[in-house]
Design an enzyme around this catalytic site. Structure first.
Site, PDB file in Angstrom:
ATOM      1  N   LYS A 156      53.533 -24.708  31.962  1.00 26.98           N
ATOM      2  CA  LYS A 156      54.280 -25.952  31.818  1.00 26.98           C
ATOM      3  C   LYS A 156      55.157 -26.174  33.057  1.00 26.98           C
ATOM      4  O   LYS A 156      55.178 -27.247  33.631  1.00 26.98           O
ATOM      5  CB  LYS A 156      55.129 -25.874  30.545  1.00 26.98           C
ATOM      6  CG  LYS A 156      55.915 -27.113  30.250  1.00 26.98           C
ATOM      7  CD  LYS A 156      56.629 -26.942  28.927  1.00 26.98           C
ATOM      8  CE  LYS A 156      57.833 -27.829  28.846  1.00 26.98           C
ATOM      9  NZ  LYS A 156      58.620 -27.594  27.643  1.00 26.98           N
ATOM     10  N   GLU A 202      54.788 -14.584  36.933  1.00 25.48           N
ATOM     11  CA  GLU A 202      53.575 -13.849  36.542  1.00 25.48           C
ATOM     12  C   GLU A 202      52.339 -14.731  36.732  1.00 25.48           C
ATOM     13  O   GLU A 202      51.335 -14.322  37.321  1.00 25.48           O
ATOM     14  CB  GLU A 202      53.645 -13.417  35.058  1.00 25.48           C
ATOM     15  CG  GLU A 202      54.688 -12.359  34.747  1.00 25.48           C
ATOM     16  CD  GLU A 202      56.035 -12.949  34.388  1.00 25.48           C
ATOM     17  OE1 GLU A 202      56.295 -14.128  34.750  1.00 25.48           O
ATOM     18  OE2 GLU A 202      56.841 -12.240  33.764  1.00 25.48           O
ATOM     19  N   GLY A 260      57.042 -24.586  24.950  1.00 23.36           N
ATOM     20  CA  GLY A 260      55.951 -23.662  25.279  1.00 23.36           C
ATOM     21  C   GLY A 260      55.312 -23.039  24.049  1.00 23.36           C
ATOM     22  O   GLY A 260      54.094 -23.029  23.890  1.00 23.36           O
ATOM     23  N   ARG A 261      56.138 -22.527  23.129  1.00 24.69           N
ATOM     24  CA  ARG A 261      55.581 -21.820  21.962  1.00 24.69           C
ATOM     25  C   ARG A 261      55.048 -22.769  20.895  1.00 24.69           C
ATOM     26  O   ARG A 261      54.527 -22.320  19.880  1.00 24.69           O
ATOM     27  CB  ARG A 261      56.635 -20.872  21.392  1.00 24.69           C
ATOM     28  CG  ARG A 261      57.984 -21.502  21.128  1.00 24.69           C
ATOM     29  CD  ARG A 261      59.084 -20.460  20.948  1.00 24.69           C
ATOM     30  NE  ARG A 261      60.406 -21.063  20.844  1.00 24.69           N
ATOM     31  CZ  ARG A 261      61.178 -21.371  21.858  1.00 24.69           C
ATOM     32  NH1 ARG A 261      60.778 -21.120  23.103  1.00 24.69           N
ATOM     33  NH2 ARG A 261      62.366 -21.922  21.681  1.00 24.69           N
ATOM     34  N   GLU A 316      61.552 -16.072  19.817  1.00 20.73           N
ATOM     35  CA  GLU A 316      62.050 -16.845  20.956  1.00 20.73           C
ATOM     36  C   GLU A 316      62.779 -18.097  20.439  1.00 20.73           C
ATOM     37  O   GLU A 316      63.725 -18.574  21.056  1.00 20.73           O
ATOM     38  CB  GLU A 316      60.901 -17.235  21.903  1.00 20.73           C
ATOM     39  CG  GLU A 316      61.400 -17.790  23.230  1.00 20.73           C
ATOM     40  CD  GLU A 316      60.334 -17.865  24.307  1.00 20.73           C
ATOM     41  OE1 GLU A 316      60.317 -17.028  25.221  1.00 20.73           O
ATOM     42  OE2 GLU A 316      59.494 -18.792  24.238  1.00 20.73           O
ATOM     43  N   HIS A 319      47.388   2.685   6.878  1.00 16.57           N
ATOM     44  CA  HIS A 319      47.246   4.092   7.245  1.00 16.57           C
ATOM     45  C   HIS A 319      48.131   4.448   8.423  1.00 16.57           C
ATOM     46  O   HIS A 319      47.928   5.479   9.068  1.00 16.57           O
ATOM     47  CB  HIS A 319      45.779   4.393   7.559  1.00 16.57           C
ATOM     48  CG  HIS A 319      44.897   4.142   6.371  1.00 16.57           C
ATOM     49  ND1 HIS A 319      44.671   5.088   5.398  1.00 16.57           N
ATOM     50  CD2 HIS A 319      44.253   3.008   5.960  1.00 16.57           C
ATOM     51  CE1 HIS A 319      43.881   4.567   4.462  1.00 16.57           C
ATOM     52  NE2 HIS A 319      43.619   3.304   4.778  1.00 16.57           N
ATOM     53  N   LYS A 359      64.646 -13.026  34.567  1.00 18.77           N
ATOM     54  CA  LYS A 359      63.801 -13.588  35.635  1.00 18.77           C
ATOM     55  C   LYS A 359      64.566 -13.586  36.961  1.00 18.77           C
ATOM     56  O   LYS A 359      64.029 -13.217  38.000  1.00 18.77           O
ATOM     57  CB  LYS A 359      63.421 -15.035  35.303  1.00 18.77           C
ATOM     58  CG  LYS A 359      62.488 -15.187  34.110  1.00 18.77           C
ATOM     59  CD  LYS A 359      62.119 -16.661  33.933  1.00 18.77           C
ATOM     60  CE  LYS A 359      61.425 -16.911  32.619  1.00 18.77           C
ATOM     61  NZ  LYS A 359      61.191 -18.315  32.336  1.00 18.77           N
TER      62      LYS A 359
HETATM   63  O1  F6P Z   1      60.071 -17.196  29.780  1.00 17.75           O
HETATM   64  C1  F6P Z   1      59.815 -17.795  28.573  1.00 17.75           C
HETATM   65  C2  F6P Z   1      58.923 -18.973  28.730  1.00 17.75           C
HETATM   66  O2  F6P Z   1      59.613 -20.026  29.293  1.00 17.75           O
HETATM   67  C3  F6P Z   1      58.284 -19.351  27.413  1.00 17.75           C
HETATM   68  O3  F6P Z   1      59.102 -20.127  26.636  1.00 17.75           O
HETATM   69  C4  F6P Z   1      57.045 -20.036  27.879  1.00 17.75           C
HETATM   70  O4  F6P Z   1      56.119 -20.171  26.854  1.00 17.75           O
HETATM   71  C5  F6P Z   1      56.612 -19.089  28.971  1.00 17.75           C
HETATM   72  O5  F6P Z   1      57.820 -18.682  29.577  1.00 17.75           O
HETATM   73  C6  F6P Z   1      55.662 -19.648  29.989  1.00 17.75           C
HETATM   74  O6  F6P Z   1      56.201 -20.746  30.651  1.00 17.75           O
HETATM   75  P1  F6P Z   1      55.318 -21.692  31.547  1.00 17.75           P
HETATM   76  O7  F6P Z   1      54.303 -22.330  30.688  1.00 17.75           O
HETATM   77  O8  F6P Z   1      56.283 -22.687  32.137  1.00 17.75           O
HETATM   78  O9  F6P Z   1      54.676 -20.852  32.617  1.00 17.75           O
END
Ligand code: F6P
Length: 527
Positions: free
Chosen positions: A207, A213, A266-267, A352, A383, A491
């Protein structure tokens, strides 16, 4: 009376009621009411939600509904659907429900009808998926695409990955799918052993298009493609983002960028263009069915009185345990291999969203909010950690999820279902034994969600129920479920530490622990 004092008054009544209920065993509640199982089951197309094995009586729910009313739940639900900016710390509307609306509703943000934009983007997905499936979209050597890799993390990974896995039997084509999220190169290393650069499509899902990452992984994979001789990256990389400029800078053609908007968290985003991997794997029609299943729950949630409203009832029971019984965790146990990723997905959704300690007025709160969410697939977990659920000292409310029917071996399925029902029964009734080691107290709460069969529609409904349950919990705790400021500090610090590690920067006032650990890394590089 003000809402605050109404809430306090009902909380007092709930405390008094809790003092009675904590001495009552569910076994007795079942014995005294033969109809309890039916009475505390809600039906929804494709779903049966049995919440009878919870420590509630006929007095509990009316009190909890009073609390919901005192918390102005109805008004907040309306505000969300109407597009009011209920994400107050980010000054944003929360409209994942608009992503799955079927009608030509007019929901305006900054004077633009967002439903039209949603439908336009869906059409773009449909056309793209069609081009990949009918082999019109081809790689740089003119070979058709047979593999896609989603590069994203958090909400840009967990939701689509879970759904693609859950709906595996609905796969429309032979296209293989992979999800790369971790910055640990090991994940890319094993991916590269199995994919063919000429026939692989990469979807950069972010987004913000600013997540370290995702951008690092995307850049590494782009370089790998170029080293393999790819002379037209635009045929192999598409993006899903709200940051169009950054996608262009990365080298993606504007026509290959699928838009998402700041009013989609995002979630909560798997229904948006973030769902492109779902459409690619299971076909656009199944993606639409998933949206339709969620939309049905939206209608139910926005129109059903609190007393019969599934997300509201479930959230109130959660609140009852976390704030009266002081349950510190909640387990989610799908008896369905297809839902093996569901607990991970729910962890982000619930924790979150509701892992907060400041209320909507910006004040630090003095009560507990979201318990820790965890879980794993049944029967395996029976188990491993179920011993703790049966005889441990913690109260752990459980959600069991199980399909009524499943394709494949009927005998296996009957045993799977029997095991699921046996666990909720054992947790509830326990077993008397004069040997303390064999004594099982019971009275451990659980809710059983049985779905007729895992289809795109039922999965859509199931996810939407959890989304709205998350929102209602936030309302009960009076917190904002839609921001996540807590993740920002890590971050920021990671980048500062990285710069210290590679010598670009020397932070003077670093704590001695972090300093020593950085030194350890630097020394290891010299060896
Ligand atoms: O760091 C948390 C977060 O902002 C989440 O809320 C989100 O889903 C994820 O990182 C990934 O964010 P993006 O889609 O902006 O890469």
């Amino acid at each position: 009376m003000s809402l605050k004092s109404d809430r306090e008054k009902v909380q007092g009544q709930l405390t008094a009621h809790y003092n009675e209920m904590r001495n009552i065993h569910m076994r007795d509640l079942f014995m005294h009411d033969q109809n309890r199982g039916k009475k505390y089951t809600i039906h929804f197309p494709g779903l049966h939600i049995d919440y009878s094995k919870n420590i509630i009586s006929d007095e509990t729910l009316p009190l909890l509904f009073k609390f919901a009313q005192a918390s102005d739940i109805d008004a907040s639900i309306k505000a969300m659907f109407a597009g009011e900016k209920i994400n107050i710390t980010e000054d944003r509307a929360v409209l994942h429900t608009a992503l799955r609306t079927t009608s030509n509703q007019n929901i305006k943000i900054n004077n633009v009808n967002i439903v039209e934009k949603v439908h336009a983007e869906l059409e773009k997905i449909e056309a793209f998926v069609c081009n990949v499936h009918n082999k019109t979209h081809r790689g740089w050597t003119n070979k058709p695409i047979d593999t896609f890799v989603n590069i994203g993390i958090g909400g840009s990974d967990l939701g689509p990955k879970m759904v693609v896995d859950a709906l595996d039997k609905f796969r429309q084509c032979e296209t293989r799918s992979f999800f790369i999220s971790n910055i640990d190169y090991q994940a890319i290393d094993s991916l590269l052993k199995t994919i063919n650069p000429e026939t692989t499509l990469f979807i950069i899902s972010s987004k913000s298009f600013n997540t370290i990452e995702t951008l690092t992984n995307a850049t590494t994979l782009k370089t790998w493609m170029q080293n393999k001789g790819c002379n037209d990256i635009s045929k192999h990389f598409v993006a899903v983002s709200n940051n169009l400029d950054a996608t262009v800078e990365f080298g993606i053609k504007p026509e290959n960028v699928f838009e998402l908007w700041d009013w989609v968290g995002g979630r909560f985003s798997l229904w948006s263009t973030i769902g492109l991997p779902i459409a690619l794997a299971t076909g656009f029609e199944n993606f639409k069915k998933l949206l339709a299943g969620a939309h049905e729950v939206d209608e139910h949630f926005s129109q059903t009185p609190l007393e019969d409203n599934i997300p509201v009832v479930l959230a109130l029971i959660d609140y009852w345990y976390s704030n009266y019984f002081e349950a510190e965790t909640h387990a989610f146990i799908p008896y369905d291999e297809s839902l093996k990723l569901f607990p991970d997905y729910l962890s982000q959704l619930l924790m979150e969203s509701n892992g907060k300690s400041v209320n909507l007025d910006g004040h630090i709160i003095d009560y507990k909010t979201m318990p820790i969410c965890w879980g794993s697939v049944g029967t395996n977990s029976q188990h491993s950690f179920f011993q703790l659920l049966h005889q441990g000292t913690h109260m752990v409310p459980v959600d069991f999820l199980v399909p009524l029917t499943k394709q494949g071996n009927k005998e296996h399925h009957a045993l799977l279902l029997a095991n699921c029902l046996a666990q909720s029964q054992a947790l509830m009734q326990g077993e008397n034994n004069t040997d303390a080691n064999r004594y099982i107290s019971g009275n451990k709460p659980s809710t059983t969600i049985i779905y007729s069969e895992l289809t795109p529609e039922t999965l859509g409904s199931l996810i939407a129920i959890y989304e709205h349950r998350t929102f209602v919990l936030g309302l009960l705790w009076q917190i904002n479920s839609f921001d996540q400021w807590g993740v920002e500090l890590g971050k920021k610090l990671a980048m500062a530490i990285y710069e210290n590690m590679n010598g670009e920067k020397t932070t003077k006032d670093l704590d001695s622990s972090t300093q020593n650990l950085i030194e350890l890394y630097k020394k290891s590089r010299l060896q």
